[in-house]
Design a protein around this motif. Sequence first.
Motif, PDB file in Angstrom:
ATOM      1  N   ARG A 116       0.821  -1.209   0.000  1.00  0.00           N
ATOM      2  CA  ARG A 116       0.000   0.000   0.000  1.00  0.00           C
ATOM      3  C   ARG A 116       0.857   1.262   0.000  1.00  0.00           C
ATOM      4  N   HIS A 117       1.981   1.206   0.694  1.00  0.00           N
ATOM      5  CA  HIS A 117       2.845   2.376   0.797  1.00  0.00           C
ATOM      6  C   HIS A 117       3.831   2.502  -0.355  1.00  0.00           C
ATOM      7  N   GLY A 118       3.906   1.498  -1.214  1.00  0.00           N
ATOM      8  CA  GLY A 118       4.762   1.645  -2.387  1.00  0.00           C
ATOM      9  C   GLY A 118       5.874   0.636  -2.532  1.00  0.00           C
ATOM     10  N   THR A 119       5.880  -0.410  -1.715  1.00  0.00           N
ATOM     11  CA  THR A 119       6.913  -1.445  -1.786  1.00  0.00           C
ATOM     12  C   THR A 119       6.443  -2.585  -2.682  1.00  0.00           C
ATOM     13  N   ARG A 370       1.592  11.888  -4.062  1.00  0.00           N
ATOM     14  CA  ARG A 370       1.103  13.258  -4.233  1.00  0.00           C
ATOM     15  C   ARG A 370       2.020  14.209  -3.464  1.00  0.00           C
ATOM     16  N   ALA A 371       2.975  14.773  -4.193  1.00  0.00           N
ATOM     17  CA  ALA A 371       3.955  15.697  -3.616  1.00  0.00           C
ATOM     18  C   ALA A 371       4.606  16.461  -4.752  1.00  0.00           C
ATOM     19  N   ASP A 372       5.188  17.602  -4.420  1.00  0.00           N
ATOM     20  CA  ASP A 372       5.845  18.420  -5.431  1.00  0.00           C
ATOM     21  C   ASP A 372       7.300  18.039  -5.640  1.00  0.00           C
ATOM     22  N   HIS A 373       7.951  17.560  -4.574  1.00  0.00           N
ATOM     23  CA  HIS A 373       9.364  17.205  -4.701  1.00  0.00           C
ATOM     24  C   HIS A 373       9.706  16.153  -3.650  1.00  0.00           C
ATOM     25  N   LEU A 374      10.899  15.582  -3.775  1.00  0.00           N
ATOM     26  CA  LEU A 374      11.245  14.414  -2.977  1.00  0.00           C
ATOM     27  C   LEU A 374      11.404  14.744  -1.498  1.00  0.00           C
ATOM     28  N   THR A 375      11.981  15.875  -1.180  1.00  0.00           N
ATOM     29  CA  THR A 375      12.135  16.224   0.238  1.00  0.00           C
ATOM     30  C   THR A 375      10.783  16.326   0.922  1.00  0.00           C
ATOM     31  N   GLN A 376       9.801  16.906   0.234  1.00  0.00           N
ATOM     32  CA  GLN A 376       8.455  16.969   0.790  1.00  0.00           C
ATOM     33  C   GLN A 376       7.888  15.568   0.997  1.00  0.00           C
ATOM     34  N   ALA A 379       9.527  14.022   3.988  1.00  0.00           N
ATOM     35  CA  ALA A 379       9.150  14.723   5.220  1.00  0.00           C
ATOM     36  C   ALA A 379       7.721  14.428   5.643  1.00  0.00           C
ATOM     37  N   GLU A 380       6.798  14.445   4.674  1.00  0.00           N
ATOM     38  CA  GLU A 380       5.378  14.374   5.007  1.00  0.00           C
ATOM     39  C   GLU A 380       4.774  12.989   4.815  1.00  0.00           C
ATOM     40  N   ALA A 381       5.440  12.139   4.051  1.00  0.00           N
ATOM     41  CA  ALA A 381       4.912  10.800   3.745  1.00  0.00           C
ATOM     42  C   ALA A 381       3.435  10.869   3.373  1.00  0.00           C
ATOM     43  N   PRO A 382       3.091  11.600   2.306  1.00  0.00           N
ATOM     44  CA  PRO A 382       1.673  11.736   1.950  1.00  0.00           C
ATOM     45  C   PRO A 382       1.006  10.382   1.746  1.00  0.00           C
ATOM     46  N   ALA A 383      -0.225  10.272   2.189  1.00  0.00           N
ATOM     47  CA  ALA A 383      -0.948   9.006   2.067  1.00  0.00           C
ATOM     48  C   ALA A 383      -1.346   8.710   0.631  1.00  0.00           C
ATOM     49  N   ASP A 384      -1.568   9.737  -0.161  1.00  0.00           N
ATOM     50  CA  ASP A 384      -2.065   9.546  -1.525  1.00  0.00           C
ATOM     51  C   ASP A 384      -0.967   8.960  -2.412  1.00  0.00           C
ATOM     52  N   ARG A 385      -1.146   7.702  -2.810  1.00  0.00           N
ATOM     53  CA  ARG A 385      -0.122   7.014  -3.606  1.00  0.00           C
ATOM     54  C   ARG A 385      -0.785   6.051  -4.585  1.00  0.00           C
ATOM     55  N   SER A 398      -6.042   7.049  -1.417  1.00  0.00           N
ATOM     56  CA  SER A 398      -6.367   8.465  -1.516  1.00  0.00           C
ATOM     57  C   SER A 398      -6.936   8.920  -0.185  1.00  0.00           C
ATOM     58  N   SER A 399      -6.770  10.191   0.102  1.00  0.00           N
ATOM     59  CA  SER A 399      -7.236  10.717   1.386  1.00  0.00           C
ATOM     60  C   SER A 399      -7.886  12.075   1.179  1.00  0.00           C
ATOM     61  N   THR A 400      -8.765  12.434   2.099  1.00  0.00           N
ATOM     62  CA  THR A 400      -9.399  13.754   2.101  1.00  0.00           C
ATOM     63  C   THR A 400      -9.358  14.313   3.510  1.00  0.00           C
TER      64      THR A 400
END
Length: 416
Positions: A116-119, A370-376, A379-385, A398-400
């Motif tokens: 789910r997280h991308g592995t 869902r992020a603009d760049h890799l550091t973000q 840092a934030e580990a966005p759920a949307d993947r 996806s998250s809201t």
Amino acid sequence: MRHGNDTPALLRSATTATGDKVDVTLADGIVQAVVPAGTAAIPTDSAAVLDLDGHLLLTSMAEPHAHLDKAGSWDRIHPPMGDLRAAIVSWRAYADTMTEADVVDRARAQVLRNVRHGTTAIRTHVDLLRGPDPLLGIRALVAVRDELSDIVDIEIITLSPDDIPTDTIEAALDAGADGVGAAAHLAPEPLEELERIVGIAERRGCVLDMHTDESLHEVVTLDALAGLTRGWTTNVSAGHCVRLGTVPAHQRDALIATAKESRIGIIANPITNLYLQGWGDDVATPRGIAPARALLDAGARFAAGADNVRDPFNPLGRSDALETAMLLVVGAHLTAHEAYAAVSSGARDVMGLPAADVTPGAHADLVAIRADHLTQAVAEAPADRIVLRRGRVVARTSSTTDFPSLTAPAPLEVAR
């Protein structure tokens, strides 16, 4: 429910790790072309287009050091917080009572969290047990590997104490394990145990992945491992290597050079080793982590994994390789790009997997975050993947977010 673009031919308007906006065409699980966003031909079938505007497209994550047979057992065991040997004692007591179904259920749940997280690839160590059924964990993980083979690659490595007979280790390989390993540094005679396990791997021509020098102050076996495997063409890895981070710099650099010469992949495990190591050092507690900066600067093969997740060896963990990457930045002073490489391309290399990347000819094992760049993203580990394995979508999240108390609805501004 399956979506119409589960096997997309075009990934449109994605952002790469270098900040480029691109269109990516896929076929047969391989990246065919990468062109500036908006310039790729649009397939006639709209369902073959996956719009990734606002997403960062990266090599999918790989987990080079897991213990799926132990995952999620913390709440069942309630072990004391303490050092490595205390964790071993509490785990063995529980292992005497667990069933094959228990291992299957916990391992399956852990794998699905990872995916789910991308592995999309996991190497798991599996204990060979004392008692009448030493292969219980091996059978369980073979079953999970078979069940989930459409969404993730799972590689099984035996983990055997020094009192497990060689015949039992060989039987585990016959039952479906892919390679062998052990924690020889914990044995009464570390070098003898190391030679025994290396001998099995050499005889069987299989993967060798040793738990190596998982201690801040005790014996160093990495040098012996490098000497015993010099010239091998089969894949050899050394996990943990905590002691490598506490020896004097000249000794560290010499050991790294020796390991590099033998092409040994070094696998750091920051969350578990930062938790387990240093309990006896009340002042200026050392960091329990392999010397990532020195390894990268020397050009050694380097990866990082989560190791244990919510079991007696580590009560925490989010099953997300971005957590491991974040800890490499904080605990090992890597950049976000170096840290992400350690849990993606570096991990795939150490595991002996084909290269995956946003590059023509590479395997389409990719993750869109869902992020603009890799550091973000780190840092934030966005759920949307969105997770792709061999060009096919295998997981979406996806998250809201709502702020119902606000008088005027307003979008959540994410720091860039």
